[in-house]
Design an enzyme around this catalytic site. Structure first.
Site, PDB file in Angstrom:
ATOM      1  N   GLN A 235       5.167  34.332 -11.353  1.00 17.11           N
ATOM      2  CA  GLN A 235       4.592  34.636 -10.050  1.00 17.11           C
ATOM      3  C   GLN A 235       3.071  34.715 -10.130  1.00 17.11           C
ATOM      4  OE1 GLN A 235       5.300  38.525  -7.709  1.00 17.11           O
ATOM      5  NE2 GLN A 235       6.173  36.832  -6.552  1.00 17.11           N
ATOM      6  N   HIS A 237       0.069  35.859  -7.972  1.00 19.99           N
ATOM      7  CA  HIS A 237      -0.211  36.672  -6.787  1.00 19.99           C
ATOM      8  C   HIS A 237      -1.414  36.083  -6.057  1.00 19.99           C
ATOM      9  CE1 HIS A 237      -0.994  40.121  -4.261  1.00 19.99           C
ATOM     10  NE2 HIS A 237       0.068  40.739  -4.739  1.00 19.99           N
ATOM     11  N   LEU A 247      -5.771  43.062  -9.447  1.00 18.31           N
ATOM     12  CA  LEU A 247      -4.966  42.909  -8.234  1.00 18.31           C
ATOM     13  C   LEU A 247      -5.555  43.614  -7.006  1.00 18.31           C
ATOM     14  CD1 LEU A 247      -2.175  41.680  -7.453  1.00 18.31           C
ATOM     15  CD2 LEU A 247      -1.323  44.011  -7.522  1.00 18.31           C
ATOM     16  N   ARG A 281       4.726  35.267  -1.781  1.00 20.66           N
ATOM     17  CA  ARG A 281       3.534  35.017  -2.596  1.00 20.66           C
ATOM     18  C   ARG A 281       3.371  33.577  -3.026  1.00 20.66           C
ATOM     19  NH1 ARG A 281       4.288  40.641  -5.977  1.00 20.66           N
ATOM     20  NH2 ARG A 281       3.605  41.915  -4.224  1.00 20.66           N
ATOM     21  N   HIS A 346       0.781  37.226 -12.204  1.00 20.04           N
ATOM     22  CA  HIS A 346       1.166  38.587 -11.865  1.00 20.04           C
ATOM     23  C   HIS A 346       2.483  39.049 -12.484  1.00 20.04           C
ATOM     24  CE1 HIS A 346       1.151  42.165  -9.447  1.00 20.04           C
ATOM     25  NE2 HIS A 346       2.263  41.845  -8.811  1.00 20.04           N
ATOM     26  N   ARG A 388       9.751  36.364  -6.595  1.00 21.11           N
ATOM     27  CA  ARG A 388      10.082  37.752  -6.262  1.00 21.11           C
ATOM     28  C   ARG A 388       9.338  38.185  -5.008  1.00 21.11           C
ATOM     29  NH1 ARG A 388       7.489  42.681  -7.131  1.00 21.11           N
ATOM     30  NH2 ARG A 388       5.900  41.898  -8.542  1.00 21.11           N
TER      31      ARG A 388
HETATM   32  C1  LIG Z   1      -1.296  45.608 -10.895  1.00 14.87           C
HETATM   33  C2  LIG Z   1       0.169  45.542 -10.579  1.00 14.87           C
HETATM   34  C3  LIG Z   1       0.656  46.056  -9.377  1.00 14.87           C
HETATM   35  C4  LIG Z   1       2.016  45.987  -9.088  1.00 14.87           C
HETATM   36  N1  LIG Z   1       2.478  46.505  -7.910  1.00 14.87           N
HETATM   37  C5  LIG Z   1       3.808  46.505  -7.653  1.00 14.87           C
HETATM   38  C6  LIG Z   1       4.315  47.116  -6.481  1.00 14.87           C
HETATM   39  O1  LIG Z   1       3.595  47.695  -5.683  1.00 14.87           O
HETATM   40  N2  LIG Z   1       5.643  47.064  -6.247  1.00 14.87           N
HETATM   41  C7  LIG Z   1       6.507  46.438  -7.107  1.00 14.87           C
HETATM   42  O2  LIG Z   1       7.710  46.429  -6.847  1.00 14.87           O
HETATM   43  N3  LIG Z   1       6.036  45.865  -8.253  1.00 14.87           N
HETATM   44  C8  LIG Z   1       4.723  45.894  -8.544  1.00 14.87           C
HETATM   45  N4  LIG Z   1       4.267  45.319  -9.695  1.00 14.87           N
HETATM   46  C9  LIG Z   1       5.224  44.830 -10.705  1.00 14.87           C
HETATM   47  C10 LIG Z   1       5.774  46.011 -11.492  1.00 14.87           C
HETATM   48  O3  LIG Z   1       4.824  47.030 -11.553  1.00 14.87           O
HETATM   49  C11 LIG Z   1       6.173  45.629 -12.922  1.00 14.87           C
HETATM   50  O4  LIG Z   1       7.051  44.548 -12.867  1.00 14.87           O
HETATM   51  C12 LIG Z   1       6.835  46.809 -13.604  1.00 14.87           C
HETATM   52  O5  LIG Z   1       5.992  47.923 -13.606  1.00 14.87           O
HETATM   53  C13 LIG Z   1       7.308  46.536 -15.016  1.00 14.87           C
HETATM   54  O6  LIG Z   1       7.914  47.730 -15.461  1.00 14.87           O
HETATM   55  P1  LIG Z   1       8.710  47.838 -16.817  1.00 14.87           P
HETATM   56  O7  LIG Z   1       9.349  49.176 -16.853  1.00 14.87           O
HETATM   57  O8  LIG Z   1       9.586  46.652 -16.965  1.00 14.87           O
HETATM   58  O9  LIG Z   1       7.587  47.722 -17.931  1.00 14.87           O
HETATM   59  P2  LIG Z   1       6.097  48.317 -18.066  1.00 14.87           P
HETATM   60  O10 LIG Z   1       5.797  49.355 -17.075  1.00 14.87           O
HETATM   61  O11 LIG Z   1       5.196  47.137 -18.173  1.00 14.87           O
HETATM   62  O12 LIG Z   1       6.175  49.029 -19.467  1.00 14.87           O
HETATM   63  C14 LIG Z   1       6.388  48.307 -20.679  1.00 14.87           C
HETATM   64  C15 LIG Z   1       6.580  49.306 -21.784  1.00 14.87           C
HETATM   65  O13 LIG Z   1       7.003  48.639 -22.977  1.00 14.87           O
HETATM   66  C16 LIG Z   1       6.287  49.114 -24.078  1.00 14.87           C
HETATM   67  N5  LIG Z   1       6.268  48.048 -25.097  1.00 14.87           N
HETATM   68  C17 LIG Z   1       6.075  46.724 -24.915  1.00 14.87           C
HETATM   69  N6  LIG Z   1       6.167  46.091 -26.095  1.00 14.87           N
HETATM   70  C18 LIG Z   1       6.425  47.027 -27.025  1.00 14.87           C
HETATM   71  C19 LIG Z   1       6.623  46.997 -28.436  1.00 14.87           C
HETATM   72  N7  LIG Z   1       6.568  45.863 -29.155  1.00 14.87           N
HETATM   73  N8  LIG Z   1       6.865  48.176 -29.077  1.00 14.87           N
HETATM   74  C20 LIG Z   1       6.909  49.335 -28.384  1.00 14.87           C
HETATM   75  N9  LIG Z   1       6.731  49.416 -27.057  1.00 14.87           N
HETATM   76  C21 LIG Z   1       6.497  48.274 -26.394  1.00 14.87           C
HETATM   77  C22 LIG Z   1       4.930  49.482 -23.529  1.00 14.87           C
HETATM   78  O14 LIG Z   1       4.307  50.426 -24.350  1.00 14.87           O
HETATM   79  C23 LIG Z   1       5.320  50.073 -22.163  1.00 14.87           C
HETATM   80  O15 LIG Z   1       5.659  51.433 -22.303  1.00 14.87           O
HETATM   81  C24 LIG Z   1       2.909  45.376 -10.013  1.00 14.87           C
HETATM   82  C25 LIG Z   1       2.429  44.868 -11.214  1.00 14.87           C
HETATM   83  C26 LIG Z   1       1.074  44.929 -11.485  1.00 14.87           C
HETATM   84  C27 LIG Z   1       0.607  44.328 -12.793  1.00 14.87           C
END
Ligand SMILES: Cc1cc2nc3c(=O)[nH]c(=O)nc-3n(C[C@H](O)[C@H](O)[C@H](O)COP(=O)(O)OP(=O)(O)OC[C@H]3O[C@@H](n4cnc5c(N)ncnc54)[C@H](O)[C@@H]3O)c2cc1C
Length: 572
Positions: A235, A237, A247, A281, A346, A388
């Site tokens: 995606q 953005h 963003l 998007r 994004h 998405r």
């Molecule tokens: C700027 C921004 C704004 C966004 N706004 C929105 C929104 O308003 N609404 C929406 O629905 N989505 C939004 N998104 C998308 C959404 O936020 C993400 O898809 C989501 O937060 C991903 O969450 P997650 O729990 O999968 O991983 P993340 O929150 O990315 O966390 C990944 C975790 O994995 C750990 N990790 C990774 N690799 C390793 C490793 N090798 N060893 C140990 N730990 C590791 C990291 O330390 C971290 O704790 C946004 C994304 C961005 C970038």
């Protein structure tokens, strides 16, 4: 060192923490995170979480489902989408009860705002569906879930980098971690492991993603023989701050912001006459770049996002954080001037293939890997298909994070305990020693920069066969050069150079998988737009891509699950 828990969760974003909260009542749960938990990228989410509460205007889960499926360009698996959208209102009330301070409307209910592609009555008009806490939604949900984890005694291994998954007789039985502060390796045994490692935007040069979004989880799974699904769907953005790519949330258009070209024209009226600036998007990004390509952009590469008509009070109440970013990074005040924006990488719709309980598939037939689960952005369940909709990611993390937690509890209650050998630790140690001892001539920085540029040039909003083939050749040559990298820092404590070298190894593999998936999909669907095949081709490509790491990457396909909504032309 050697540790043991019932369940290991890799990743402290919303997916990982929601799973931890769910299973800690019945299991000894530990979360491993390479960054401090509250620095996970989920904390940067601004806009909101989609749920058909109907607090502002009439809404229901079926409209939400239709929008999600249409938004996905009919590639999402509809059984999984139905689970997600039906569960959405419960998710919001649960968060509220945990303590999330949602914004309120005048009636005192949870406030909702517009977001791209979310509509009333099967696409007739935009609907307010995004629940939010000003423009800091991810931040407050992450902090709330972290508090809940601490309250329930979830164990955290923070600043520990997972280097490898441990398998014994085909079952996932733990992880090997690298403790960033001491440089020591740990073997953490577990009866179930959840990958919740987030996205991989850092493969590209211009991205909204944080520095930890390097795609490690995809790499760990891929190296373990697990295929990666639909990785061509990246995606982009539409509104990153020009030229940085930080963003500007879709919340800005949700609150009424308007995109304009250099003539001041509201150009989205031409591309999506019904929903205009609130189109999904993929469509808005292509429209912006078409405006720029045809000479209607500013300085050849950006357009304007105009918030000025909203007035200072509304901007400061609903878009405070975005406004402060624009002021700090560009010195522009969105109350008085338009914001220069360009599309920015994004989110990845593809990932580790799972069922709706987070169980990981090892092939196209649906064979499950024992002991391994995945949720969040690194997983592909698949609810987002080819594109998405905004606010559906946080929803996905919370719905499928929780379901994975339930499934892991169930799995460990049925599986026996067993011990693991030290062999994996020794193998990983040998790999690390090999990297540190090798006196190569290549710099990590150089290879990474070239990979990020080539991905931007060859596999961004528009793609074609020539560019993708070239991209694959270039990536393979960078993989060769990677074998000869030199790590100057040999120190044990906070050796980020070593960590980045390992991340780069994963990223190069992923770049190849993305390019190859894109090359093989000879059609345009969702975020995957091929200049040489501009139409959607349901006859040949209404199917999910799977790339396996055999001797060389091997591309296969599996069918899409269609339940309620048959594919139709996608107009807005
Ligand atoms: C700027 C921004 C704004 C966004 N706004 C929105 C929104 O308003 N609404 C929406 O629905 N989505 C939004 N998104 C998308 C959404 O936020 C993400 O898809 C989501 O937060 C991903 O969450 P997650 O729990 O999968 O991983 P993340 O929150 O990315 O966390 C990944 C975790 O994995 C750990 N990790 C990774 N690799 C390793 C490793 N090798 N060893 C140990 N730990 C590791 C990291 O330390 C971290 O704790 C946004 C994304 C961005 C970038």
């Amino acid at each position: 060192m050697n540790f043991q828990h019932d369940i290991i969760i890799v990743g402290a974003g919303l997916a990982g923490l929601r799973a931890a909260v769910e299973c800690v009542d019945r299991a000894d749960v530990a979360v491993v995170s390479k960054v401090l938990p509250t620095r996970s990228h989920s904390g940067a989410a601004q806009g909101g979480i989609a749920a058909s509460l109907g607090n502002e205007e009439e809404d229901n889960w079926e409209w939400h489902m239709f929008d999600t499926v249409k938004g996905s360009d009919y590639l999402a698996d509809q059984d999984a989408v139905e689970i997600m959208v039906r569960d959405a209102p419960r998710v919001i009330y649960e968060l509220e009860h945990m303590g999330v301070p949602f914004s309120r409307n005048a009636a005192g209910k949870i406030a909702q705002r517009n977001f791209g592609g979310h509509t009333q009555d099967y696409g007739k008009r935009p609907v307010k569906r995004a629940c939010h806490a000003s423009d800091r939604t991810g931040r407050v949900v992450l902090d709330t879930l972290f508090d809940q984890c601490l309250r329930k005694n979830v164990k955290f291994y923070q600043e520990q980098y997972v280097l490898s998954l441990v398998f014994e007789e085909g079952k996932c039985m733990g992880v090997v971690t690298y403790d960033l502060s001491s440089g020591e390796l740990n073997l953490i045994a577990a009866r179930a492991v959840l990958l919740a490692t987030g996205g991989c935007g850092k493969i590209y040069k211009t991205t909204s993603n944080g520095f930890a979004s390097t795609g490690d989880g995809f790499g760990l799974a891929y190296q373990s023989g697990i295929p990666l699904q639909d990785m061509e769907f990246i995606q982009i953005h539409p509104t990153g701050l020009y030229p940085l790519g930080i963003l500007v949330s879709e919340a800005a258009r949700g609150e009424g912001g308007i995109l304009r070209n250099k003539m001041g024209e509201r150009f989205m009226e031409r591309y999506a006459p019904t929903v205009k600036d609130l189109a999904p998007r993929d469509i808005v990004s292509r429209s912006i770049l078409t405006e720029v390509k045809e000479g209607r952009g500013f300085d050849r590469d950006y357009v304007h996002l105009d918030l000025m008509h909203l007035g200072e009070e509304r901007i400061m109440e609903k878009l405070w954080e975005i406004t402060s970013f624009v002021r700090i990074y560009l010195g522009i005040d969105p109350v008085k001037d338009p914001i220069p924006v360009l599309p920015t990488i994004h989110y990845i719709m593809g990932g580790i293939p799972t069922d709706s309980e987070g169980r990981v598939f090892i092939d196209e037939k649906g064979t499950v890997v024992q002991g391994l689960f995945a949720a969040g952005e690194c997983a592909c369940v698949s609810v987002h298909g080819g594109n998405r909709l905004g606010c559906n990611s946080l929803l996905d993390l919370l719905v499928f994070g929780r379901r994975s937690g339930i499934a892991m509890k169930q799995y460990i209650s049925e599986s026996g305990t067993s011990t693991i050998s030290y062999e994996p630790l020794k193998m990983v140690q040998a790999k690390i020693d090999g990297l540190l001892d090798h006196k190569g001539k290549e710099k990590i920085d150089d290879i990474r920069r070239m990979m990020q540029s080539l991905m931007m040039d060859r596999c961004s909003v528009f793609r074609n066969e020539g560019g993708l083939k070239k991209g694959i050749e270039e990536t393979r040559s960078l993989k060769e050069r990677y074998r000869d990298i030199n790590i100057e820092n040999k120190g044990p404590s906070y050796n980020y150079e070593l960590m980045e070298a390992i991340e780069l190894g994963h990223q190069l593999e992923l770049a190849e998988v993305i390019l190859l998936s894109a090359l093989n999909r000879k059609e345009s669907r969702g975020a995957h737009f091929r200049d040489d095949f501009p139409e959607r081709d349901d006859t040949n490509y209404l199917k999910h891509t799977l790339v396996f790491l055999n001797e060389k990457p091997d591309v296969r396909y599996k069918p899409v699950k269609i339940t309620r909504f048959k594919p139709q032309p996608r107009n807005y």
